[in-house]
Scaffold this motif. Structure first.
Motif: not given
Length: 370
Positions: A43-44, A53, A77
């Motif tokens: 996930h960014s 991340v 990400s």
């Protein structure tokens, strides 16, 4: 013939706004529901003027690293999670939860400098927190996020959280803690009693009074900032003849100095006399009302300007004292001065502010258990 009006000799207050801080606040910052980050994907996160991340490893823990691969700058990400590592999509360098490079598919040895920052992470109240400290110090155990028992009780609903991008500096949000005067014009709330308490790393707000949309009678709200960015409100209202208890989440993460992500969430205590479906309906309706009320502030923040020297009247709250309390999170830890507890009170029947050092009797006795 029209006459020229004389120029007033009364001095004009010019708005001053100094440079924004060259750092981001020291403390825990809430990234929303933990489960969001446990789906096996990378996930960014845009935060603190950079990119991070987040990913869950096979050990079940969520890790957060600097978001750009130091090899050739790719966005991590975009990669995939393998074991307890995230693999860069560009050249398949694998990065562990400690920030060290664990493998390079085409290299016989890993460069000693192949390491990126691993950010401290904690899970509490079903929420994920990341620790920021511009000095690089480990999290201070004395400012740990307090546990909320309601978050783990089947007598309460689950968190319902909305996210908004706000186009201003985070201080505009924090100012609300002492801004009693806006409750009437913005929210239609009649304040009978209001108090602020600044005590170490915690800033409290206590408000008692009516509300046009959130309560049919008195609305009781006890708020606390635990550190610079995690704000919890315990609220009690009369809704349709029933007492409704709720807990509100109001937390922010700075994207940069001019933008932040605001996460606003609510959980509601279930009424044992109602069915699960009826409780969900009541909770959904009240959650919508509280979110709409909060968005009334957002509309103003998005267009207002920063003011370092506000012109205050005797009915305004301790705005300058709040800002002084908040400045500790932008100061090196060793230079933070220990201040005595400061309590500021306002009562409608008196109509003025007073200052004291003890917790006022109108305040609940267990604020630390919010």
């Amino acid at each position: 013939m029209s006459s020229v009006q004389p120029i007033s000799t009364v001095p004009i207050q010019k708005i001053k706004a100094g440079p924004l801080p060259d750092r981001y606040a020291r403390g825990w910052h809430c990234l929303g529901l933990t489960e969001k980050y446990k789906d096996g994907k990378a996930h960014s996160i845009q935060a603190f003027g950079t990119k991070l991340v987040a990913f869950k490893g096979e050990d079940g823990n969520v890790s957060i690293l600097d978001g750009y691969c130091p090899h050739m700058g790719a966005d991590l990400s975009l990669g995939c999670v393998e074991g307890n590592t995230v693999t860069c999509a560009f050249h398949h360098w694998r990065w562990g939860s400690d920030g060290a490079c664990k493998a390079i598919p085409y290299a016989r040895r890993i460069p000693p400098k192949a390491r990126l920052k691993s950010w401290p992470v904690v899970e509490q109240n079903k929420l994920l927190f990341v620790w920021n400290d511009p000095e690089g110090n480990a999290p201070d155990p004395t400012v740990a996020i307090p546990r909320i028992a309601a978050c783990f009780s089947d007598k309460w609903t689950d968190w319902k959280i909305e996210e908004w991008k706000i186009n201003t500096n985070v201080r505009e949000l924090v100012d609300n803690l002492a801004d009693m005067a806006h409750f009437g014009p913005v929210h239609g709330q009649k304040i009978d009693y209001f108090a602020n308490v600044f005590d170490g790393h915690v800033g409290y707000q206590m408000a008692r009074g009516g509300h046009e949309t959130l309560s049919d009678g008195e609305l009781v709200a006890d708020d606390a900032y635990f550190g610079p960015a995690y704000h919890i409100t315990r609220m009690c209202a009369n809704v349709g003849g029933n007492i409704l208890n709720s807990i509100l989440l109001n937390c922010h993460v700075p994207i940069d100095q001019d933008h932040f992500i605001l996460r606003f969430g609510v959980i509601v205590e279930k009424n044992p006399a109602l069915s699960d479906a009826e409780n969900e309906a009541v909770a959904d309706n009240y959650i919508t009302l509280t979110q709409n009320a909060f968005h009334q502030d957002v509309e103003i923040w998005d267009s207002k300007t920063r003011v370092d020297n506000p012109v205050l009247c005797d009915g305004d709250g301790p705005v300058y004292q709040l800002r002084e309390w908040y400045s500790q999170f932008y100061t090196d830890a060793a230079e933070v001065k220990k201040s005595p507890r400061n309590v500021f009170e306002w009562r409608r029947e008196v109509g003025t502010w007073s200052q004291r050092e003890d917790i006022p009797p109108e305040a609940v006795s267990d604020l630390d258990k919010i």
